[in-house]
Design an enzyme around this catalytic site. Structure first.
Site, PDB file in Angstrom:
ATOM      1  CG  ASP A  29      -2.080  -0.980   1.074  1.00 28.04           C
ATOM      2  OD1 ASP A  29      -2.203  -1.584  -0.012  1.00 28.04           O
ATOM      3  OD2 ASP A  29      -2.858  -1.138   2.034  1.00 28.04           O
ATOM      4  CG  ASN A  57      -4.514   5.868   2.758  1.00 23.10           C
ATOM      5  OD1 ASN A  57      -5.404   5.339   2.103  1.00 23.10           O
ATOM      6  ND2 ASN A  57      -3.619   5.171   3.435  1.00 23.10           N
ATOM      7  CG  ASP A  58      -3.873   9.308   6.465  1.00 24.17           C
ATOM      8  OD1 ASP A  58      -2.856   9.837   5.980  1.00 24.17           O
ATOM      9  OD2 ASP A  58      -3.841   8.201   7.024  1.00 24.17           O
ATOM     10  CE  LYS A  88      -5.030  19.568  27.098  1.00 22.75           C
ATOM     11  NZ  LYS A  88      -4.790  20.106  28.478  1.00 22.75           N
ATOM     12  N   GLY A 132      -6.284   2.682   8.035  1.00 21.34           N
ATOM     13  CA  GLY A 132      -4.870   2.882   8.314  1.00 21.34           C
ATOM     14  C   GLY A 132      -4.616   3.540   9.655  1.00 21.34           C
ATOM     15  CE1 TYR A 133      -1.279   7.365  13.937  1.00 18.16           C
ATOM     16  CE2 TYR A 133      -0.554   9.071  12.421  1.00 18.16           C
ATOM     17  CZ  TYR A 133      -0.585   8.537  13.691  1.00 18.16           C
ATOM     18  OH  TYR A 133       0.072   9.171  14.717  1.00 18.16           O
ATOM     19  CB  SER A 134      -8.017   7.115  10.670  1.00 22.76           C
ATOM     20  OG  SER A 134      -9.230   7.434  11.310  1.00 22.76           O
ATOM     21  CG  PHE A 135      -8.579   0.664  12.412  1.00 18.90           C
ATOM     22  CD1 PHE A 135      -9.836   0.530  12.970  1.00 18.90           C
ATOM     23  CD2 PHE A 135      -7.710  -0.414  12.471  1.00 18.90           C
ATOM     24  CE1 PHE A 135     -10.226  -0.655  13.585  1.00 18.90           C
ATOM     25  CE2 PHE A 135      -8.086  -1.603  13.079  1.00 18.90           C
ATOM     26  CZ  PHE A 135      -9.353  -1.719  13.638  1.00 18.90           C
TER      27      PHE A 135
END
Length: 279
Positions: A61, A138-139, A166, A180-183
């Site tokens: 990916d 993606n993000d 914050k 991806g990172y969000s998950f």
């Protein structure tokens, strides 16, 4: 003049060079096309300003995202993308190595299935002047440019003040990037064809620490809180650092009307793929 195919490989992947040569020979001998080869695992100083029949990526990916970045930077986003998986998870690169000839044959037989993938657009502005205007598959991530420093941001939705975070950073992700990172940061997984996007704080230190999902019609605006000061913040699009900015900038996000054309060869449902790859 011969038709051309763009082949992006990551030679850091074991076997990528050998497979790349196999793909190149197959295209040249059966379909008499010229193959333009790019190694995305090494620094790239120029991108061929040409028209291509399609793009093939060999890697994981990450290789797909690097190749897509080249397309976006050169405004060449209409061509089909054939992503052959040599990595592990393979949400973007989901075509098996042994199927590459079948997929190529389908292109030349006009029998490919295309999946449209939404792009996320961000504008960074300062005092009303646009500094950058970019797209991501993606993000997009905003975080402090100073190690171990939090950011304090105010969020507006459709020009209406909403809430403040914050946190160590903010992730804005497409359905494609939601796995991806969000998950990993605790964000929701969005179905691939969902017309929307998500916002997830990274390690939030706020009373309210949840993610949000917005429709494709929503526009988000993120600015730095006037009550707290940080020297600068960096913005990352699909993992690539596009620079640091002072605290007087505004980040505006929306789903773009443009999309990328990914070739689909997998018959598994979204739920089955998710179960096999993540759970």
């Amino acid at each position: 003049m011969k038709n051309k195919v763009l082949l992006c490989i990551n030679t850091l992947k074991s076997g990528a060079s050998i497979l790349g040569n196999d793909v190149k020979v197959y295209l040249e001998t059966k379909y008499f096309v010229e193959v333009v080869l790019i190694d995305v695992g090494r620094p790239l100083f120029s991108f061929p300003k040409e028209n291509f029949l399609f793009l093939i990526t060999l890697g994981g990916d990450g290789t797909v995202l690097l190749a897509v970045n080249l397309l976006l930077e050169n405004e060449n986003i209409d061509i089909p993308i054939i992503s052959i998986n040599m990595g592990n998870v393979g949400f973007l690169a989901d075509i098996k190595i042994e199927d590459f000839k079948k997929v190529i044959d389908r292109f030349f037989n006009n029998s490919l299935v295309i999946n449209k993938k939404f792009l996320l657009h961000v504008t960074v502005s300062q005092h009303g002047k646009d500094l950058i205007s970019k797209y991501a598959l993606n993000d997009i991530i905003i975080r402090s440019s100073v190690l171990n420093k939090m950011i304090y941001v105010d969020l507006m939705v459709n020009s209406e003040s909403f809430l403040s975070y914050k946190s160590d950073g903010i992730i804005v992700s497409t359905p494609t990037g939601s796995t991806g990172y969000s998950f990993s940061a605790g964000g929701p997984i969005l179905e691939a064809d969902l017309e929307g996007f998500x916002l997830t704080p990274i390690s939030p230190h706020s009373v309210y620490n949840r993610s949000f999902v917005f429709s494709k019609l929503s526009k988000l605006s993120i600015s730095f809180s006037k009550e707290y000061f940080i020297a600068a913040a960096s913005i990352f699009l699909d993992g690539i650092n596009f620079g640091s900015f002072g605290v007087d900038v505004v980040f505006e996000f929306k789903i773009s009307s443009q999309s990328l054309n990914f070739v689909s060869f997998c018959t598994d449902t979204f739920v089955k793929r998710l179960k096999n790859k993540l759970l």
